[in-house]
Design a protein around this motif. Structure first.
Motif, mmCIF file in Angstrom:
data_model
loop_
_atom_site.group_PDB
_atom_site.id
_atom_site.type_symbol
_atom_site.label_atom_id
_atom_site.label_comp_id
_atom_site.label_asym_id
_atom_site.label_seq_id
_atom_site.Cartn_x
_atom_site.Cartn_y
_atom_site.Cartn_z
ATOM 1 N N ALA A 162 46.637 27.330 32.448
ATOM 2 C CA ALA A 162 46.284 27.980 31.188
ATOM 3 C C ALA A 162 45.181 27.198 30.476
ATOM 4 O O ALA A 162 44.194 27.782 29.997
ATOM 5 N N SER A 163 45.325 25.879 30.439
ATOM 6 C CA SER A 163 44.304 25.049 29.793
ATOM 7 C C SER A 163 42.986 25.114 30.547
ATOM 8 O O SER A 163 41.905 25.112 29.946
ATOM 9 N N LEU A 164 43.078 25.175 31.892
ATOM 10 C CA LEU A 164 41.848 25.250 32.684
ATOM 11 C C LEU A 164 41.082 26.532 32.382
ATOM 12 O O LEU A 164 39.853 26.542 32.303
ATOM 13 N N LEU A 169 33.380 37.275 32.394
ATOM 14 C CA LEU A 169 34.701 36.676 32.573
ATOM 15 C C LEU A 169 35.276 37.180 33.883
ATOM 16 O O LEU A 169 35.425 38.376 34.073
ATOM 17 N N ASP A 170 35.599 36.240 34.797
ATOM 18 C CA ASP A 170 36.142 36.657 36.085
ATOM 19 C C ASP A 170 37.631 36.324 36.130
ATOM 20 O O ASP A 170 38.021 35.198 36.388
ATOM 21 N N GLU A 171 38.446 37.328 35.862
ATOM 22 C CA GLU A 171 39.908 37.195 35.889
ATOM 23 C C GLU A 171 40.412 35.984 35.118
ATOM 24 O O GLU A 171 41.094 35.119 35.655
ATOM 25 N N VAL A 172 40.074 35.937 33.828
ATOM 26 C CA VAL A 172 40.523 34.802 33.023
ATOM 27 C C VAL A 172 42.014 34.797 32.790
ATOM 28 O O VAL A 172 42.561 33.823 32.297
ATOM 29 N N MET A 173 42.697 35.895 33.108
ATOM 30 C CA MET A 173 44.121 35.940 32.788
ATOM 31 C C MET A 173 45.001 35.774 34.006
ATOM 32 O O MET A 173 46.228 35.777 33.880
ATOM 33 N N ALA A 174 44.406 35.609 35.180
ATOM 34 C CA ALA A 174 45.209 35.456 36.388
ATOM 35 C C ALA A 174 46.056 34.199 36.275
ATOM 36 O O ALA A 174 45.558 33.133 35.947
ATOM 37 N N GLY A 175 47.343 34.335 36.527
ATOM 38 C CA GLY A 175 48.226 33.176 36.525
ATOM 39 C C GLY A 175 48.752 32.789 35.154
ATOM 40 O O GLY A 175 49.402 31.761 35.014
ATOM 41 N N GLU A 193 50.526 33.696 26.910
ATOM 42 C CA GLU A 193 49.165 33.182 27.100
ATOM 43 C C GLU A 193 48.168 34.323 27.232
ATOM 44 O O GLU A 193 47.049 34.246 26.728
ATOM 45 N N VAL A 194 48.612 35.409 27.902
ATOM 46 C CA VAL A 194 47.727 36.564 28.047
ATOM 47 C C VAL A 194 47.313 37.095 26.686
ATOM 48 O O VAL A 194 46.135 37.357 26.426
ATOM 49 N N SER A 195 48.273 37.198 25.753
ATOM 50 C CA SER A 195 47.881 37.762 24.457
ATOM 51 C C SER A 195 47.031 36.768 23.668
ATOM 52 O O SER A 195 46.144 37.157 22.909
ATOM 53 N N ARG A 196 47.275 35.450 23.872
ATOM 54 C CA ARG A 196 46.441 34.457 23.199
ATOM 55 C C ARG A 196 44.994 34.533 23.680
ATOM 56 O O ARG A 196 44.054 34.529 22.877
ATOM 57 N N VAL A 197 44.825 34.621 25.008
ATOM 58 C CA VAL A 197 43.468 34.698 25.549
ATOM 59 C C VAL A 197 42.810 36.011 25.129
ATOM 60 O O VAL A 197 41.616 36.059 24.834
#
Lengths: 318, 241
Positions: free
Chosen positions: B141-143, B161-167, B172-176
């Motif tokens: 998540a930090s990375l 943005l290339d799949e910034v939410m994978a993993g 965390e998804v809603s934060r990003v």
């Protein structure tokens, strides 16, 4: 505050350099001069290798080619009646020219680049042997001056100090960040604006020039060159060995590594002869297993862990 | 802002992109979705100069940037994050961002200034607590946040943005997702975004483009895409409510 720090650091640096520079004149010991000339030579090679290999991550296994071409160019320039200092610089320039020729090798990455550079010393040796009427071929070549070990000692000291200072200023500048960035991930580095090929070329030229100067120093010190010694694999492998033992990508790593290497090879050769290479192999394996970042790298990690623990403790107390 | 015309790229016999044309307008958040292997990342690599297309042209702000080198394109104002995160793993989080500031822009910046701005970007994405950590020690998540901070630090006008939410987990998804909204509203950066997390795309994207086997099969608002027959067949499996 910063300025005072600079003064202190310069003073700390100046004391050992001044004492090393004056020691042979006071001690008048031939062995002392021999030992430290060898140490400075290896220190210069290892530190120069560290710029390209340790910081920029381009493992070059052909140091011997730059070193050897520097040594030969210095000798031949002297033979051509160039002044002494011009000949010394010629050694560095010749090595940089060789570096310019191998820039296309940067198309290779990682281990493939390393393998590509491995055969450079052999190629240069072939040329030296072929043009034997100029280079003396397999018979070797003698210094056309009276050999002056003290001058060579001082020169090699100057080259190694120079190399360490160049490393210091390079890695603490913005380019130091870029070098480490492309070492960690070249694609990402380029995506964030770093021209990797240009940066690697600058590192390669710096490394080659310094190795060439070290070669000049070697020629001055030995007073005799023969292609089988000058282009021997040792000159290519020893700097890598020293950097791995001491810690790649640190300023102190090559210093520690070259001291260990030279002290051990001098002492062990008396005791076990050629078997000392076996000991080096053992040390290398031990360091890679126990301290993969080298001795300096391991100490750094230990101390930063210590600082973290200490901070955590002091927070807990308050 | 970004116009791709008739982009074709093949690797040997495999055609990864077949005549893809699209446009991203200033201030938009455009989602790019499609099944695995449909050419999303290849398209990104073509836009930011890692691959040279066999055919077709990429325009950025009206300028033809096809075949320019990645480090030039970065300086022109396109920032990018990687699907497989690529941190400078032996450097600290702060140094990672500083590098992007020092080299990713066309104007000269001093080291002190770079450090100051890097702290600002870390603050923006919420990583300032980790500034002295070595990037290799961070969790995923930090990375992902570090990747975004680094890309923003180059001061782009367009962010890929290339799949910034994978993993990432749902929190965390809603934060990003909120962070992406802030990137557009506070910084005025246009976003072109590859993603598999449909929830996030549906919520944040203004427009969605769908790729399948290297071809653009649909384009429209998230609602239209969710009920598009072709998209359901190729990717979603059932209408996305």
């Amino acid at each position: 505050m910063l300025r005072a720090e600079v003064y202190w650091k310069s003073l700390l640096l100046a004391i050992p350099i001044a004492s090393l520079a004056s020691a042979p004149f006071l001690l008048k010991s031939a062995y002392f001069v021999h030992f430290f000339s060898l140490l400075f030579l290896f220190l210069a090679l290892a530190s120069a290798w560290n710029i390209l290999g340790g910081y920029a991550g381009q493992v070059c296994l052909g140091t011997g080619a730059f070193f050897g071409i520097g040594a030969y160019s210095m000798m031949l320039s002297l033979k051509a009646n160039l002044p002494l200092y011009a000949s010394i610089i010629a050694g560095g320039i010749a090595a940089s020219c060789l570096a310019l020729l191998i820039i296309p090798l940067f198309r290779l990455r990682g281990i493939y680049f390393a393998i590509g550079t491995l055969f450079l010393p052999d190629i240069i040796r072939t040329f030296v042997l072929y043009f034997s009427d100029v280079t003396g071929g397999a018979m070797g070549i003698y210094l056309p001056l009276i050999r002056d070990p003290l001058f060579a000692y001082t020169f090699l000291l100057a080259v190694s100090v120079c190399t360490i200072l160049v490393t210091h200023f390079l890695v603490n500048s913005r380019y130091g960040l870029a070098m480490r960035a492309i070492r960690d991930d070249q694609d990402a580095g380029e995506m964030y604006g770093i021209n990797a090929t240009k940066l690697k070329t600058v590192c390669l030229l710096t490394y080659a020039f310094l190795c060439g100067l070290a070669g000049s120093g070697y020629a001055l010190y030995m007073g005799f060159l023969d292609p089988y010694t000058v282009f021997h694999l040792t000159w290519s492998i020893a700097p890598v060995f020293m950097c791995i033992i001491g810690g790649q990508g640190t300023i102190w790593g090559p210093i520690v590594g070259s001291i260990i290497y030279v002290v051990l090879s001098e002492q062990l050769t008396f005791i076990v002869g050629e078997l000392h290479l076996l000991v080096f192999g053992g040390i290398l394996i031990a360091v890679i297993l126990l301290a993969p970042y080298g001795i300096v790298g391991a100490l750094k990690r230990l101390s930063s862990n210590f600082v973290r623990e200490w901070k955590a403790c002091s927070y807990a107390k308050t | 802002m970004l116009v791709c015309k008739d982009i074709t790229k093949s690797f040997g016999g495999l055609v990864a992109l077949r005549g893809v044309s699209l446009e991203v307008k200033k201030g938009e958040i455009v989602g790019l979705i499609g099944p695995n292997g449909s050419g999303k990342t290849t398209l990104f690599n073509v836009i930011c100069g890692i691959y040279r297309p066999d055919k077709g042209v990429v325009y950025f702000k009206g300028e033809d940037i096809t075949g320019r080198k990645p480090y030039e394109i970065c300086k022109l104002g396109i920032g990018r994050t990687f699907q497989l995160v690529k941190p400078f793993k032996t450097m600290t989080v702060l140094e990672n961002v500083m590098t992007a500031i020092l080299f990713g822009r066309s104007k000269f910046i001093t080291m002190t200034e770079a450090r100051k701005q890097a702290l600002k970007w870390l603050d923006f994405v919420g990583l300032s607590g980790m500034k002295d950590k070595v990037a290799g020690e961070l969790g995923i998540a930090s990375l992902r946040l570090l990747e975004i901070a680094r890309a923003l630090a180059t001061e782009p006008e367009l962010l890929l943005l290339d799949e910034v939410m994978a993993g990432l987990n749902p929190v965390e998804v809603s934060r990003v997702g909120d962070l992406i909204e802030r990137v557009r509203s506070d910084l005025g950066i246009t976003i072109f975004w590859v993603e598999h997390v449909m929830r996030a795309i549906m919520k944040h994207a203004d427009r969605v483009i769908v790729l399948d086997r290297g071809e653009k099969i649909a384009e429209g608002t998230p609602k239209e895409i969710a009920y598009d027959e072709k998209v359901i067949k190729a990717y979603l499996g059932e209408p996305y409510a």
